[in-house]
Design an enzyme around this catalytic site. Structure first.
Site, PDB file in Angstrom:
ATOM      1  N   ARG A  54       0.829  -1.201   0.000  1.00 60.65           N
ATOM      2  CA  ARG A  54       0.000   0.000   0.000  1.00 60.65           C
ATOM      3  C   ARG A  54       0.874   1.267   0.000  1.00 60.65           C
ATOM      4  O   ARG A  54       2.014   1.242   0.429  1.00 60.65           O
ATOM      5  CB  ARG A  54      -0.921   0.017   1.222  1.00 60.65           C
ATOM      6  CG  ARG A  54      -2.030  -1.024   1.168  1.00 60.65           C
ATOM      7  CD  ARG A  54      -2.945  -0.924   2.379  1.00 60.65           C
ATOM      8  NE  ARG A  54      -2.229  -1.211   3.627  1.00 60.65           N
ATOM      9  CZ  ARG A  54      -1.847  -0.304   4.503  1.00 60.65           C
ATOM     10  NH1 ARG A  54      -2.065   0.984   4.279  1.00 60.65           N
ATOM     11  NH2 ARG A  54      -1.215  -0.670   5.616  1.00 60.65           N
ATOM     12  N   LYS A 195      -8.770  -2.166   0.607  1.00 67.44           N
ATOM     13  CA  LYS A 195      -8.703  -1.318   1.789  1.00 67.44           C
ATOM     14  C   LYS A 195      -9.440   0.003   1.621  1.00 67.44           C
ATOM     15  O   LYS A 195      -9.904   0.584   2.604  1.00 67.44           O
ATOM     16  CB  LYS A 195      -7.239  -1.063   2.165  1.00 67.44           C
ATOM     17  CG  LYS A 195      -6.522  -2.304   2.694  1.00 67.44           C
ATOM     18  CD  LYS A 195      -7.249  -2.938   3.888  1.00 67.44           C
ATOM     19  CE  LYS A 195      -6.429  -4.058   4.504  1.00 67.44           C
ATOM     20  NZ  LYS A 195      -7.151  -4.759   5.595  1.00 67.44           N
ATOM     21  N   HIS A 214     -10.991  -4.330  12.003  1.00 64.84           N
ATOM     22  CA  HIS A 214      -9.924  -4.946  11.223  1.00 64.84           C
ATOM     23  C   HIS A 214      -9.569  -6.237  11.938  1.00 64.84           C
ATOM     24  O   HIS A 214      -8.700  -6.265  12.806  1.00 64.84           O
ATOM     25  CB  HIS A 214      -8.727  -3.999  11.149  1.00 64.84           C
ATOM     26  CG  HIS A 214      -7.677  -4.433  10.187  1.00 64.84           C
ATOM     27  ND1 HIS A 214      -6.344  -4.177  10.367  1.00 64.84           N
ATOM     28  CD2 HIS A 214      -7.763  -5.118   9.009  1.00 64.84           C
ATOM     29  CE1 HIS A 214      -5.660  -4.674   9.348  1.00 64.84           C
ATOM     30  NE2 HIS A 214      -6.490  -5.255   8.522  1.00 64.84           N
ATOM     31  N   SER A 232      -1.726  -6.315   9.391  1.00 61.25           N
ATOM     32  CA  SER A 232      -1.183  -7.258   8.420  1.00 61.25           C
ATOM     33  C   SER A 232       0.070  -7.931   8.968  1.00 61.25           C
ATOM     34  O   SER A 232       0.955  -7.283   9.521  1.00 61.25           O
ATOM     35  CB  SER A 232      -0.843  -6.517   7.126  1.00 61.25           C
ATOM     36  OG  SER A 232      -0.196  -7.356   6.217  1.00 61.25           O
ATOM     37  N   LYS A 236      -3.767 -12.936  11.683  1.00 61.16           N
ATOM     38  CA  LYS A 236      -5.230 -13.005  11.621  1.00 61.16           C
ATOM     39  C   LYS A 236      -5.705 -14.119  10.701  1.00 61.16           C
ATOM     40  O   LYS A 236      -6.572 -14.914  11.053  1.00 61.16           O
ATOM     41  CB  LYS A 236      -5.822 -11.676  11.128  1.00 61.16           C
ATOM     42  CG  LYS A 236      -5.690 -10.511  12.060  1.00 61.16           C
ATOM     43  CD  LYS A 236      -6.570  -9.342  11.654  1.00 61.16           C
ATOM     44  CE  LYS A 236      -6.513  -8.993  10.199  1.00 61.16           C
ATOM     45  NZ  LYS A 236      -5.185  -8.598   9.730  1.00 61.16           N
ATOM     46  N   THR A 237      -5.143 -14.155   9.501  1.00 64.70           N
ATOM     47  CA  THR A 237      -5.576 -15.150   8.519  1.00 64.70           C
ATOM     48  C   THR A 237      -5.192 -16.558   8.958  1.00 64.70           C
ATOM     49  O   THR A 237      -5.997 -17.492   8.907  1.00 64.70           O
ATOM     50  CB  THR A 237      -4.972 -14.835   7.141  1.00 64.70           C
ATOM     51  OG1 THR A 237      -5.417 -13.543   6.718  1.00 64.70           O
ATOM     52  CG2 THR A 237      -5.401 -15.872   6.122  1.00 64.70           C
ATOM     53  N   ASP A 251     -10.422 -10.847   7.698  1.00 65.14           N
ATOM     54  CA  ASP A 251      -9.815  -9.514   7.773  1.00 65.14           C
ATOM     55  C   ASP A 251     -10.754  -8.366   8.130  1.00 65.14           C
ATOM     56  O   ASP A 251     -10.331  -7.437   8.794  1.00 65.14           O
ATOM     57  CB  ASP A 251      -9.140  -9.193   6.447  1.00 65.14           C
ATOM     58  CG  ASP A 251      -8.163  -8.043   6.550  1.00 65.14           C
ATOM     59  OD1 ASP A 251      -7.314  -8.061   7.458  1.00 65.14           O
ATOM     60  OD2 ASP A 251      -8.251  -7.110   5.728  1.00 65.14           O
ATOM     61  N   ARG A 317       1.209 -12.162  -2.022  1.00 68.32           N
ATOM     62  CA  ARG A 317      -0.187 -12.262  -1.591  1.00 68.32           C
ATOM     63  C   ARG A 317      -0.985 -13.228  -2.460  1.00 68.32           C
ATOM     64  O   ARG A 317      -0.736 -13.372  -3.655  1.00 68.32           O
ATOM     65  CB  ARG A 317      -0.864 -10.891  -1.672  1.00 68.32           C
ATOM     66  CG  ARG A 317      -0.330  -9.864  -0.686  1.00 68.32           C
ATOM     67  CD  ARG A 317      -1.029  -9.983   0.638  1.00 68.32           C
ATOM     68  NE  ARG A 317      -0.493  -9.082   1.634  1.00 68.32           N
ATOM     69  CZ  ARG A 317      -1.062  -8.875   2.813  1.00 68.32           C
ATOM     70  NH1 ARG A 317      -2.184  -9.493   3.122  1.00 68.32           N
ATOM     71  NH2 ARG A 317      -0.508  -8.061   3.687  1.00 68.32           N
TER      72      ARG A 317
END
Length: 526
Positions: A54, A195, A214, A232, A236-237, A251, A317
């Protein structure tokens, strides 16, 4: 192309827009246009050029009457005038006139009372697949009269002009909440699509009594749902893709009056060094037709993937639909959580791998949002760097963090939800000296907490953070639980702990005036 255009009449930007093509059709366009390479396993591998993460400094929110009083202006939400937005938009519309674009009509939000419809225009076919994967696909019957609540226009080959458009560079992500329109130019990184839509939901949902988060969410057989907050790279994933539990999402979620719901219809997971042993479900998605792999390396002869390679970026990704995870819940909704977990990747190796927070500590750590930015997630980040991101998602918060923190505190109190702080970062020393926490140890700690195995455990108070640390966790070496014991030099630990505590206090001073005295005092002690 002509036949496809006639079969799907354009009611959109440009005469050449192809609307709601299937994933298979989009694969064909992507392959013919040289946008990507089909791997040996069927996934589509693409490159995003200069931008492999990003560009937060290039994101702007239009200053306009309907929203400007609600926006948290500052280093996160940079203002841009309506005049500059209109000037750039006019040039962009001239640029795309007559060009072939792709459009996908999607939903964001699984809950029918809080769902929004959006139309995503993309310059490339692979980005259109990305939108199909990440957002929720409407039933075919809904597409005939589809009217979007907001629109995303993604044209990477168009460059902004800082001199006339008021931008910082040729890259720009412009969020216009008055027009409910997002323009993305100068970057091929598809995470900007995801995002920026999340930013819009973070703006809209509080007015509907929904806390946007988030976070990832999963649920067990006994309706024991859990929310994992984290930036990130914090896990989390990985932690939400638990084969023993159903995945709601990885997410972006909302916590509304009647429970939790996913905003998205897919996952955008980091793939660097994915393990078929520890992350089998996510690993398997890299070998599926329909998955988009950004900047993943592969053998150009055999088309075999190399998930360990950092040749293009650390931030490789995979974008895939939720249905690729075998235990994903297709409804995207579940009940109020029984547990909340804050995830941090502590680059200093100071925070315990798991600890229980008081109500005041929960607010303090939520507002602090401490973690380490991992390499590649943003431009210029080449190694882990300690950072604080309010509500574990400051880059995507259009409103002041205090508004979201108050909503979280109310829900924790109303539903009597315990909060755990879990460090997925370093142990035995800081980054460069210590080692990353073992995934299986983290899983065992989280499972113990969710299954109630720590409810009656014996706890001790962490000397720095004042949180409650269990003396034992089933399946986890006890020495791992106390960070100081893992360092070869305890005095070096003490010095680094004082340094980190000072960083917490300095960061929190910006929010101190807006919180209760008990919350201000819930941070680490020097």
């Amino acid at each position: 192309m002509t036949a496809l255009t006639k079969r799907r009449p354009s009611r959109t930007i440009g005469d050449g827009t192809l609307v709601n093509l299937s994933t298979a059709e989009l694969y064909e366009y992507a392959a013919r246009s040289g946008e990507g390479i089909i791997s040996a396993h069927g996934s589509l591998v693409v490159r995003t050029g200069e931008h492999t993460g990003r560009s937060p400094k290039d994101k702007f929110v239009v200053s306009e009457p309907s929203s400007e009083d609600k926006i948290w202006w500052g280093q996160i939400n940079h203002p841009i005038s309506e005049e500059h937005y209109d000037r750039l938009r006019f040039r962009l519309m001239e640029y795309v006139a007559g060009r072939q674009l792709y459009a996908q009509d999607c939903y964001i939000g699984a809950h029918p009372d809080h769902r929004r419809s959006l139309r995503v225009y993309t310059e490339t076919a692979w980005a259109s697949i990305f939108a199909r994967n990440l957002f929720r696909r409407p039933p075919q019957a809904d597409l005939a009269g589809f009217e979007p609540n907001f629109t995303i226009i993604d044209v990477p080959s168009f460059k902004a002009d800082p001199a006339t458009d008021g931008t910082r560079s040729g890259t720009a992500i412009l969020v216009n909440l008055g027009r409910m329109e997002i323009i993305i130019v100068g970057t091929e990184y598809a995470g900007e699509i995801k995002k920026s839509a999340f930013t819009v939901m973070n703006y809209l949902m509080p007015d509907e009594g929904v806390l946007p988060m988030h976070s990832s969410v999963n649920v067990g057989r006994d309706a024991d749902s859990v929310v994992f907050f984290g930036l990130s790279g914090t896990g989390k994933t990985t932690l939400s893709a638990d084969p023993e539990r159903s995945l709601i999402g990885d997410d972006e979620h909302g916590w509304g009056p009647d429970g939790l719901f996913n905003f998205e219809g897919g996952c955008y997971a980091k793939t660097i060094r994915l393990s078929p042993m520890y992350e089998p479900d996510i690993f398997a998605t890299t070998r599926r037709f329909g998955t988009i792999l950004e900047n993943v390396d592969l053998d150009m002869t055999t088309r075999e993937l190399d998930l360990d390679s950092e040749r293009f970026t650390e931030n490789t990704r995979g974008a895939y639909p939720l249905e690729f995870i075998g235990n994903a819940d297709p409804t995207g909704m579940t009940v109020h959580p029984r547990n909340v977990v804050f995830l941090t990747a502590d680059a200093f190796g100071i925070i315990p791998p798991i600890s229980r927070l008081s109500r005041d500590q929960a607010q303090y750590h939520f507002i602090s949002g401490y973690t380490a930015k991992l390499a590649g997630t943003e431009i210029g980040v080449t190694q882990p760097k300690a950072t604080f991101s309010a509500c574990f998602g400051a880059p995507f918060l259009p409103r002041h963090p205090g508004e979201y923190a108050r909503m979280l505190a109310d829900r924790l109190e109303e539903h009597d939800v315990p909060v755990w702080l879990v460090n997925t970062g370093w142990t035995g020393g800081p980054y460069g000296t210590g080692e990353r926490m073992r995934i299986d140890d983290t899983r065992n700690m989280v499972r113990a907490a969710l299954q109630g195995k720590l409810d009656d455990a014996e706890f001790e108070v962490d000397p720095v953070f004042g949180t409650e640390v269990p003396r034992e966790v089933p399946g986890v070496p006890s020495e791992v639980l106390r960070p100081r014991d893992t360092w070869p030099d305890p005095e070096a630990y003490d010095a680094k702990a004082r340094e980190l505590a000072g960083m917490f206090r300095e960061n929190f001073s910006a929010y101190a005036d807006g919180v209760a005295k008990a919350v201000r005092g819930a941070g680490p002690k020097v």
